[in-house]
Design an enzyme around this catalytic site. Structure first.
Site, PDB file in Angstrom:
ATOM      1  N   ALA A   1      23.392  21.247  17.470  1.00 30.51           N
ATOM      2  CA  ALA A   1      22.635  22.442  17.853  1.00 30.51           C
ATOM      3  C   ALA A   1      21.404  22.630  16.970  1.00 30.51           C
ATOM      4  O   ALA A   1      20.303  22.873  17.479  1.00 30.51           O
ATOM      5  CB  ALA A   1      23.538  23.677  17.775  1.00 30.51           C
ATOM      6  N   GLU A   2      21.567  22.504  15.662  1.00 27.63           N
ATOM      7  CA  GLU A   2      20.422  22.714  14.772  1.00 27.63           C
ATOM      8  C   GLU A   2      19.367  21.635  14.978  1.00 27.63           C
ATOM      9  O   GLU A   2      18.170  21.911  14.968  1.00 27.63           O
ATOM     10  CB  GLU A   2      20.859  22.768  13.311  1.00 27.63           C
ATOM     11  CG  GLU A   2      19.677  23.021  12.404  1.00 27.63           C
ATOM     12  CD  GLU A   2      19.966  23.927  11.222  1.00 27.63           C
ATOM     13  OE1 GLU A   2      19.013  24.174  10.468  1.00 27.63           O
ATOM     14  OE2 GLU A   2      21.105  24.378  11.065  1.00 27.63           O
ATOM     15  N   HIS A   3      19.783  20.423  15.192  1.00 24.85           N
ATOM     16  CA  HIS A   3      18.840  19.332  15.415  1.00 24.85           C
ATOM     17  C   HIS A   3      18.001  19.597  16.671  1.00 24.85           C
ATOM     18  O   HIS A   3      16.770  19.538  16.625  1.00 24.85           O
ATOM     19  CB  HIS A   3      19.604  18.004  15.545  1.00 24.85           C
ATOM     20  CG  HIS A   3      18.728  16.806  15.668  1.00 24.85           C
ATOM     21  ND1 HIS A   3      17.836  16.418  14.690  1.00 24.85           N
ATOM     22  CD2 HIS A   3      18.595  15.898  16.670  1.00 24.85           C
ATOM     23  CE1 HIS A   3      17.201  15.327  15.083  1.00 24.85           C
ATOM     24  NE2 HIS A   3      17.641  14.996  16.288  1.00 24.85           N
TER      25      HIS A   3
END
Length: 167
Positions: free
Chosen positions: A82-84
Site C-alpha cells: 500500500a505505501e509503495h
C-alpha cells in the site's frame, strides 16, 4: 491523438506509464523505472509495479514468502504494498521537482490469504499542493477485498543532488 493517450510500457520492468508522465519526468532527467523500483524491502518481498499514473497505480505482491507464523499474508506485507503504490501516485501527482514522504498509513485487513498473489490499486482521495492522499484496495486472485488502506503523503521540494532531507 489515440497514441498520445495510450500508456507506454517501459522495456526493463514492463510497467505502463502514460506518455505525458514519461516525458514530464524525462525532461527533468529522472529515470522513472529506477525511481519506482521497489527498493531493498519491496524487492525482497516480490513487489511488482504494473501500471503507474497519478490517477491509478497498480502493483502485485506474492503471498508466498510474505506470511506470518499462522501461514497467512502478513499485515505488514499489505502495508508495504500500500505505501509503495500510494507513494508512487503521490510522486507522479507532485511532479519531478517534489518528493512524496508518507506521514500517515492505515490498513484494515478483511480477509486472510494463504497462497496466490494480491493486487493493489491506488486511487487518489485528495491531490493538493502540499499533501496527497490515496486509497489502496488490495484484492486476491478472485477480486475479493483483502485489505483497504489509506496513505497521506507530504509533498516536499526535492533535495538537490541527493542532499539530506531528514530535517
Amino acid at each position: 491523438m489515440g497514441d498520445q493517450t495510450q500508456a507506454q510500457t517501459t522495456p526493463r520492468t514492463g510497467t505502463k506509464f502514460p506518455p505525458e508522465i514519461i516525458s514530464r519526468f524525462a525532461g527533468a532527467g529522472v529515470d522513472l523505472e529506477s525511481m519506482f523500483a521497489a527498493g531493498h524491502l519491496g524487492n525482497r518481498m516480490g513487489v511488482e509495479l504494473v501500471e503507474a499514473a497519478p490517477e491509478r497505480v497498480v502493483g502485485t505482491l506474492p503471498v508466498e514468502g510474505n506470511t506470518q507464523p499462522y501461514g497467512l499474508l502478513h499485515g505488514g506485507a499489505s502495508a508495504v504494498l500500500a505505501e509503495h503504490l500510494g507513494s508512487i501516485g503521490a510522486t507522479l501527482h507532485a511532479g519531478p521537482t517534489k518528493m512524496a514522504v508518507g506521514v500517515e498509513l492505515n490498513c484494515t485487513h478483511h480477509r486472510g490469504m494463504r497462497s496466490g498473489t494480491v493486487t493493489g490499486t491506488a486511487t487518489p482521495v485528495h491531490r493538493g499542493r502540499s499533501t496527497a492522499t490515496y486509497e489502496i484496495v488490495i484484492t486476491d486472485d478472485r477480486d475479493r477485498r483483502v485489505c483497504t488502506s489509506r496513505l497521506t503523503c507530504l509533498l516536499r521540494d526535492a533535495a538537490p543532488n541527493g542532499a539530506d532531507v531528514s530535517s
